[in-house]
Design a protein around this motif. Structure first.
Motif, PDB file in Angstrom:
ATOM      1  N   GLU C 207       0.841  -1.203   0.000  1.00 25.99           N
ATOM      2  CA  GLU C 207       0.000   0.000   0.000  1.00 25.99           C
ATOM      3  C   GLU C 207       0.877   1.254   0.000  1.00 25.99           C
ATOM      4  O   GLU C 207       1.765   1.402   0.829  1.00 25.99           O
ATOM      5  CB  GLU C 207      -0.893   0.008   1.242  1.00 25.99           C
ATOM      6  CG  GLU C 207      -2.007  -1.045   1.177  1.00 25.99           C
ATOM      7  CD  GLU C 207      -2.487  -1.447   2.578  1.00 25.99           C
ATOM      8  OE1 GLU C 207      -2.278  -0.675   3.517  1.00 25.99           O
ATOM      9  OE2 GLU C 207      -3.043  -2.562   2.684  1.00 25.99           O
ATOM     10  N   GLY C 208       0.614   2.134  -0.936  1.00 29.96           N
ATOM     11  CA  GLY C 208       1.342   3.406  -0.965  1.00 29.96           C
ATOM     12  C   GLY C 208       2.766   3.312  -1.468  1.00 29.96           C
ATOM     13  O   GLY C 208       3.599   4.159  -1.137  1.00 29.96           O
ATOM     14  N   PHE C 209       3.055   2.317  -2.294  1.00 29.65           N
ATOM     15  CA  PHE C 209       4.434   2.099  -2.755  1.00 29.65           C
ATOM     16  C   PHE C 209       5.059   3.374  -3.327  1.00 29.65           C
ATOM     17  O   PHE C 209       6.151   3.793  -2.912  1.00 29.65           O
ATOM     18  CB  PHE C 209       4.466   0.966  -3.788  1.00 29.65           C
ATOM     19  CG  PHE C 209       5.778   0.827  -4.499  1.00 29.65           C
ATOM     20  CD1 PHE C 209       6.905   0.345  -3.828  1.00 29.65           C
ATOM     21  CD2 PHE C 209       5.915   1.187  -5.840  1.00 29.65           C
ATOM     22  CE1 PHE C 209       8.124   0.210  -4.484  1.00 29.65           C
ATOM     23  CE2 PHE C 209       7.130   1.053  -6.501  1.00 29.65           C
ATOM     24  CZ  PHE C 209       8.239   0.572  -5.820  1.00 29.65           C
ATOM     25  N   ALA C 210       4.372   4.030  -4.283  1.00 26.27           N
ATOM     26  CA  ALA C 210       4.968   5.195  -4.950  1.00 26.27           C
ATOM     27  C   ALA C 210       5.209   6.325  -3.952  1.00 26.27           C
ATOM     28  O   ALA C 210       6.268   6.970  -3.964  1.00 26.27           O
ATOM     29  CB  ALA C 210       4.054   5.667  -6.084  1.00 26.27           C
ATOM     30  N   ALA C 211       4.250   6.527  -3.081  1.00 26.33           N
ATOM     31  CA  ALA C 211       4.418   7.575  -2.066  1.00 26.33           C
ATOM     32  C   ALA C 211       5.569   7.226  -1.130  1.00 26.33           C
ATOM     33  O   ALA C 211       6.344   8.099  -0.715  1.00 26.33           O
ATOM     34  CB  ALA C 211       3.121   7.735  -1.276  1.00 26.33           C
ATOM     35  N   ASN C 212       5.686   5.938  -0.817  1.00 25.47           N
ATOM     36  CA  ASN C 212       6.786   5.530   0.051  1.00 25.47           C
ATOM     37  C   ASN C 212       8.133   5.798  -0.604  1.00 25.47           C
ATOM     38  O   ASN C 212       9.078   6.236   0.051  1.00 25.47           O
ATOM     39  CB  ASN C 212       6.674   4.030   0.375  1.00 25.47           C
ATOM     40  CG  ASN C 212       5.426   3.710   1.169  1.00 25.47           C
ATOM     41  OD1 ASN C 212       4.860   4.590   1.834  1.00 25.47           O
ATOM     42  ND2 ASN C 212       4.989   2.462   1.109  1.00 25.47           N
ATOM     43  N   VAL C 213       8.205   5.518  -1.905  1.00 24.37           N
ATOM     44  CA  VAL C 213       9.461   5.778  -2.619  1.00 24.37           C
ATOM     45  C   VAL C 213       9.757   7.276  -2.637  1.00 24.37           C
ATOM     46  O   VAL C 213      10.913   7.699  -2.458  1.00 24.37           O
ATOM     47  CB  VAL C 213       9.406   5.185  -4.043  1.00 24.37           C
ATOM     48  CG1 VAL C 213      10.622   5.624  -4.855  1.00 24.37           C
ATOM     49  CG2 VAL C 213       9.322   3.660  -3.987  1.00 24.37           C
ATOM     50  N   ALA C 214       8.705   8.063  -2.817  1.00 30.03           N
ATOM     51  CA  ALA C 214       8.900   9.518  -2.801  1.00 30.03           C
ATOM     52  C   ALA C 214       9.434   9.966  -1.436  1.00 30.03           C
ATOM     53  O   ALA C 214      10.372  10.770  -1.355  1.00 30.03           O
ATOM     54  CB  ALA C 214       7.570  10.219  -3.126  1.00 30.03           C
ATOM     55  N   SER C 215       8.858   9.421  -0.368  1.00 29.23           N
ATOM     56  CA  SER C 215       9.349   9.754   0.981  1.00 29.23           C
ATOM     57  C   SER C 215      10.806   9.348   1.138  1.00 29.23           C
ATOM     58  O   SER C 215      11.592  10.054   1.788  1.00 29.23           O
ATOM     59  CB  SER C 215       8.525   9.029   2.041  1.00 29.23           C
ATOM     60  OG  SER C 215       7.175   9.384   1.948  1.00 29.23           O
ATOM     61  N   LEU C 216      11.136   8.230   0.564  1.00 25.55           N
ATOM     62  CA  LEU C 216      12.511   7.749   0.631  1.00 25.55           C
ATOM     63  C   LEU C 216      13.445   8.800   0.030  1.00 25.55           C
ATOM     64  O   LEU C 216      14.536   9.080   0.567  1.00 25.55           O
ATOM     65  CB  LEU C 216      12.597   6.432  -0.147  1.00 25.55           C
ATOM     66  CG  LEU C 216      13.821   5.564  -0.022  1.00 25.55           C
ATOM     67  CD1 LEU C 216      13.963   5.012   1.391  1.00 25.55           C
ATOM     68  CD2 LEU C 216      13.728   4.387  -1.014  1.00 25.55           C
ATOM     69  N   GLY C 217      13.021   9.378  -1.104  1.00 27.09           N
ATOM     70  CA  GLY C 217      13.818  10.413  -1.741  1.00 27.09           C
ATOM     71  C   GLY C 217      13.972  11.637  -0.847  1.00 27.09           C
ATOM     72  O   GLY C 217      15.071  12.187  -0.683  1.00 27.09           O
ATOM     73  N   GLN C 218      12.836  12.024  -0.258  1.00 29.23           N
ATOM     74  CA  GLN C 218      12.893  13.211   0.614  1.00 29.23           C
ATOM     75  C   GLN C 218      13.819  12.986   1.799  1.00 29.23           C
ATOM     76  O   GLN C 218      14.605  13.851   2.175  1.00 29.23           O
ATOM     77  CB  GLN C 218      11.495  13.561   1.102  1.00 29.23           C
ATOM     78  CG  GLN C 218      10.646  14.211   0.010  1.00 29.23           C
ATOM     79  CD  GLN C 218       9.161  13.991   0.226  1.00 29.23           C
ATOM     80  OE1 GLN C 218       8.733  13.588   1.302  1.00 29.23           O
ATOM     81  NE2 GLN C 218       8.372  14.247  -0.809  1.00 29.23           N
ATOM     82  N   LEU C 219      13.719  11.815   2.404  1.00 31.01           N
ATOM     83  CA  LEU C 219      14.525  11.519   3.599  1.00 31.01           C
ATOM     84  C   LEU C 219      16.020  11.531   3.311  1.00 31.01           C
ATOM     85  O   LEU C 219      16.825  11.840   4.188  1.00 31.01           O
ATOM     86  CB  LEU C 219      14.168  10.126   4.135  1.00 31.01           C
ATOM     87  CG  LEU C 219      12.960  10.031   5.060  1.00 31.01           C
ATOM     88  CD1 LEU C 219      12.633   8.566   5.325  1.00 31.01           C
ATOM     89  CD2 LEU C 219      13.264  10.743   6.382  1.00 31.01           C
ATOM     90  N   THR C 220      16.385  11.126   2.099  1.00 28.43           N
ATOM     91  CA  THR C 220      17.797  10.920   1.793  1.00 28.43           C
ATOM     92  C   THR C 220      18.383  11.992   0.890  1.00 28.43           C
ATOM     93  O   THR C 220      19.604  12.024   0.687  1.00 28.43           O
ATOM     94  CB  THR C 220      17.984   9.567   1.067  1.00 28.43           C
ATOM     95  OG1 THR C 220      17.162   9.579  -0.115  1.00 28.43           O
ATOM     96  CG2 THR C 220      17.593   8.411   1.968  1.00 28.43           C
TER      97      THR C 220
END
Lengths: 471, 471, 471
Positions: C207-220
């Motif tokens: 659930e929310g894979f694309a959003a999770n990947v986006a968050s990953l980008g923001q975090l790093t």
């Protein structure tokens, strides 16, 4: 010489003396409980007519494919064992000759449950304190035959002596159930209930499917050529079975597949099946849909659903061609439940008042699929070790592999699944001994207190079957 | 210090004292029976030349992939264990260094059958009453090496000391069998028979398949480039093997698939296989057809068929690339028998005088597929627990899972399946102990009478193998 | 009345007195060893805040899907057990009412490991010498609640009393790990390490894979929308986890599939996954590739890889819809390892300094696939019996089926895999007892010397987990 031979009273109990002591105490609590036999294949005519059973060969060998299969596997021709040929060709007709051949090959059954069931019957039902061998074959036969002619060996007398409380038969949806009616009308206190086994009318690959469906229409006055009429006809037959005591249905599909299709797709498949033009995949899908339909009907009429999947029927071309169906050549195959049952469970898995009992011939599914599924879905229960696994080792593996995940209360006790009427107490006795041994081991290793084990022994031997099958 | 270390005379017997007593009595009846070794991988040259075995490292470690695989799995490089590289690159050449490395890592074998086999040899063949460890590695090596140089440690002397009655090797269909001939011609009383293993000539994926088929033609004078000539060539080689004592064939296919195609389809597949243009599915179908052809030829020449399916050969790309085939990196995979064997069984399943022995690496098939199949088809027998399962637990599971359905007489006793000649008695001893333990448990739980268990112990240890393999 | 009820000190030891004596001696060597808990699901906040645990119902029942699943399977509605609904609808809010319902149904847990864990906690942690039943439900609740309010029942006090040396949690790659930091900053001596569980960011079906990947980008600060940036972002988060003590990753894919695709294919799949247009087969292939990528990253950062495949997540549509994810309705399914792992093993199977730990829910893979694979590949280790198999019978089957092929040293001891903090010692105690029983049986049957069994008992209880997880 082997006179004074007997079966040990501690048979099947664990060898460790401490654990054996516990098993003995548990067994003492259950050995005399009435027999509840919720799934079997005895002939209802026997009870209706209170038959005298025929000669020992016909009784013990010819109908018991566990026995003649083993002899056949070692080179004994089925003809020599008197198994009838499809073409009516010559087979051995002298029951004494068949019996002698059996006695000469009796050693082949060493280590099998068949051997234990037979010996239980010889010893405890017929009182013969010898082990069968070639040398005593004739006198064995004589003693069996003599007792079979006595009134106390007629069907109803044995039913009473066996302390059977209720026994279920398995019947075609086209069956008139005349024998069940006759039993009811006779005033005899025995309880013989039918089980609705609709395979001939719901499996497009069953011999005569279309004709069977047509008969279904005639019997019920429904238009069985239409999808809706067909469903109404099946529902009507279920009601008829229920009116004569049925509490359950039974389904022997090749797989556990279920489906939840829309009505137009059902209609389409149904008509292809009737015309005999369904592909194997369509036939499978139709069976899958029909399992779901059967469950749906149970919401209305309360019949318990039994699913017995995973048997490759009539695997031997030679035996099927020469001796016909159901001659011991059914072979288990790998069976998936997790994906197969999902369509049905998505729709009905959490219904109140619905019970679906699952059996398997694929032991690898016990701990991986069946116990987890039964441990979550309220409608599911696990049937006992079945057919190739209704043996001491098989039943012990079953308990060891399902209990820790599904518990005891998601199982349904024991059923004998047999057409061998005389061996019914022998089979229940083996199950009771194995279950008591399993419980004794849990007590000996302090996983269960003994007072709980006593309660559970009684549940496994008697109460769970009554409750699960609503008997 | 661990001098006076020994192996307990009750090893592998059940812990319960009563059951152990029965196991002891049964074992006493079989421990000195001759060894029948119907399936193995020893080198026939050893018997022909009555070889002196080389140093301990070469003898015990380098050829035993059970052992070097375990060390490798914990990070010991195969080079350091002296396993030869495909490219001829440097590997450890000092046998003492290899032996020390082995001794330092000997604890990794705890709980494995390899450990038990090795210790049996160290103790009972070499008389060393110590447990191997880093501290005694050198003296261990010295004692092993000293004894290996004695005449009584030559191949034929050990064969006699081991009380081997007959041993089968496994041989390419292209093999000259010169060593088998030499043994026969030598007048030595030992019996060393070849086994026809045609994989190089019937498996299109085998390295050099087309060249192997061409060689087959040259050896036999048949036109092996035509389907019929190819079959005649194979039949001729089978006859040749038989003339030198062979009683069996052996087949190591990836699956148990069989087929029964018409001649034109066979011809077509054969030519694609020869040209190297067969797809994976066609190669599989060709192998499947060839299994059926092999069974058909057995109708004529009476060779027993052994099927060993289900191994994913050379799974490790790294080991295969650097060290070549058969270096312990074969991994079992799921294996179906029910559908796979049907084409062959439809044609030959009920033939008289035909024996097909099935082995598996997929234990889930024991009770689900193999025991039921062997329990109905007269041609089928079950081979013993094989390879990853030829261990105390593995053999016990085998008996527990097959006996109740297939009985004892549809099994074929034990075979050692080894190239480690010195460990042959150790392996048979483990099997005899496990079978006696299984039988003792059946007696202790009153599923079998002890007089029957004595007979069965002898069958399992000796007679069944002789009979099944026609030795 | 059941006062003075206790758990037997010999529980789970073999019944045979001689073998039990050995088990006792082995257990005495390990029972007080510190607990290493390398894989679990407790909440790191508990340690950071040194929480007081809430009332007994919230503590023992609502979060424990082993328990509420069993009651549900017998018809108790999840609402009545206080399990929160997705729609916020009414569920039972009175913890006493929930507790009473549990006590009334406590018999359903007979024979399950949950029962044994709970009783260990009631008796040894709370000191209640009674068996729970309907009659003592209230007083049981009162005593539990009273003790829970004491300082010695706060999280850190229990951690110390439990003699935990290190405990791992399981965390999203997007987690701030603030609680792990807080523990480190607090100066408390307890060791609580995170585990990198990237499923939300590597499984396109999460659930929310694309959003999770986006968050990953923001975090790093990486461009997580490109394949290379995405990989860099994951590597960065792994480093972040490692900086807070992580030594391992964990992967809960539906299958064990791995892949080794070229970069352009990875890029293509990644973008389809991000856009939500990946087919099920493409999503599976992407997960497969990501497992290989995770292993590749471990070459750099040294994190141990754990693979937990084969669970059909959220099988029940009804429970998933009404109660959400992870509510006990995950069901095992058949799992292949031999073909699935080959792409990864071809690339990394023989690397030094890499550890991949395999778990299964499909027991048929233990002896057929997992033990053979771990017995050859240096990077592979076998995780303990997991989830539906972390029970006395399940753990014993695991040892019996893997030891002879993989040995002891290719296994990694025990982990508790639980969010039920209070039961952690109970679970380790069961594992220690079962392993000592297994070893005792090997000693009693002379497959292992007792001095070796003592060493092994300590390895299985403590050292192997520390070593495998690099703790």
């Amino acid at each position: 010489m082997n006179t004074n031979w007997t079966m040990h009273e501690d048979r099947l109990f664990p060898a460790d003396p401490g654990t054996r002591g516990i098993a003995r105490r548990l067994y003492a609590e259950v050995k005399d409980l009435p027999i509840v036999s919720p799934h079997g294949h005895t002939d209802p005519r026997w009870y209706a007519e209170d038959v005298r059973f025929p000669d020992p060969a016909v009784l013990f060998l010819i109908p018991d494919h566990y026995v003649f299969r083993m002899l056949h596997s070692q080179g004994v021709p089925l003809e020599a064992l008197g198994v009838p040929r499809v073409d009516g060709g010559r087979t051995e007709a002298d029951p004494r000759a068949i019996w002698r051949l059996f006695a000469e090959n009796y050693h082949l059954l060493r280590g099998t449950p068949s051997r234990m069931w037979l010996e239980h019957v010889f010893l405890h039902v017929f009182g013969i304190e010898e082990r069968l061998e070639a040398a005593n074959a004739e006198s064995f036969y004589d003693r069996l035959a003599a007792r079979l002619s006595l009134p106390e060996f007629r069907c109803r007398a044995l039913y009473e002596r066996y302390n059977i409380e209720v026994i279920a038969t398995t019947d075609s949806p086209l069956d008139s159930l005349e024998h069940h009616k006759a039993v009811l009308d006779s005033g005899w206190k025995g309880r013989v209930v039918p089980t609705f086994r609709p395979d001939p009318c719901v499996d497009p690959d069953f011999e005569g499917f279309a004709a069977n469906v047509a008969s279904l229409g005639q019997l019920t006055g429904e238009d069985a050529g239409s999808w809706k009429g067909y469903l109404r006809a099946l529902a009507a037959r279920r009601e008829f079975f229920k009116s004569l005591g049925a509490t359950a249905t039974d389904h022997g599909h090749p797989s556990a597949a279920t489906a939840d299709l829309d009505a137009s797709e059902c209609e389409r498949l149904f008509h292809k099946a009737l015309r005999g033009t369904a592909t194997p995949a369509e036939a499978e899908l139709f069976r899958a849909q029909m399992l779901t339909e059967m469950v749906r009907m149970s919401l209305d009429d309360g019949l318990v659903i039994q699913i017995h999947p995973g048997s490759f029927r009539n695997h031997s071309l030679d035996i099927h061609t020469r001796f016909g169906r159901d001659k011991g050549a059914d072979i288990p195959s790998r069976t998936d439940f997790v994906h197969a049952l999902k369509p049905m469970l998505d729709r009905f898995g959490h219904e109140r008042g619905l019970t679906v009992i699952l059996f398997t011939l694929d032991e690898s599914a016990y701990s991986r699929e069946l116990a987890p599924l039964a441990g979550v879905y309220p409608v599911l229960r696990l049937g006992p070790a079945w057919w190739f696994h209704d043996s001491p080792e098989g039943m012990m593996r079953y308990r060891r592999m399902v209990t820790e995940t599904a518990g005891f209360y998601n199982t349904v006790g024991f059923n004998d699944d047999t057409r061998a009427f005389l061996s019914i107490p022998a089979r229940h006795d083996v199950a009771r001994r194995v279950d008591c041994s399993f419980l004794a081991d849990m007590v000996a290793t302090h996983r269960l207190d003994e007072d709980e084990a006593v309660l559970l022994a009684r549940e496994l031997a008697y109460s769970l079957a009554k409750k699960a099958y609503r008997l």
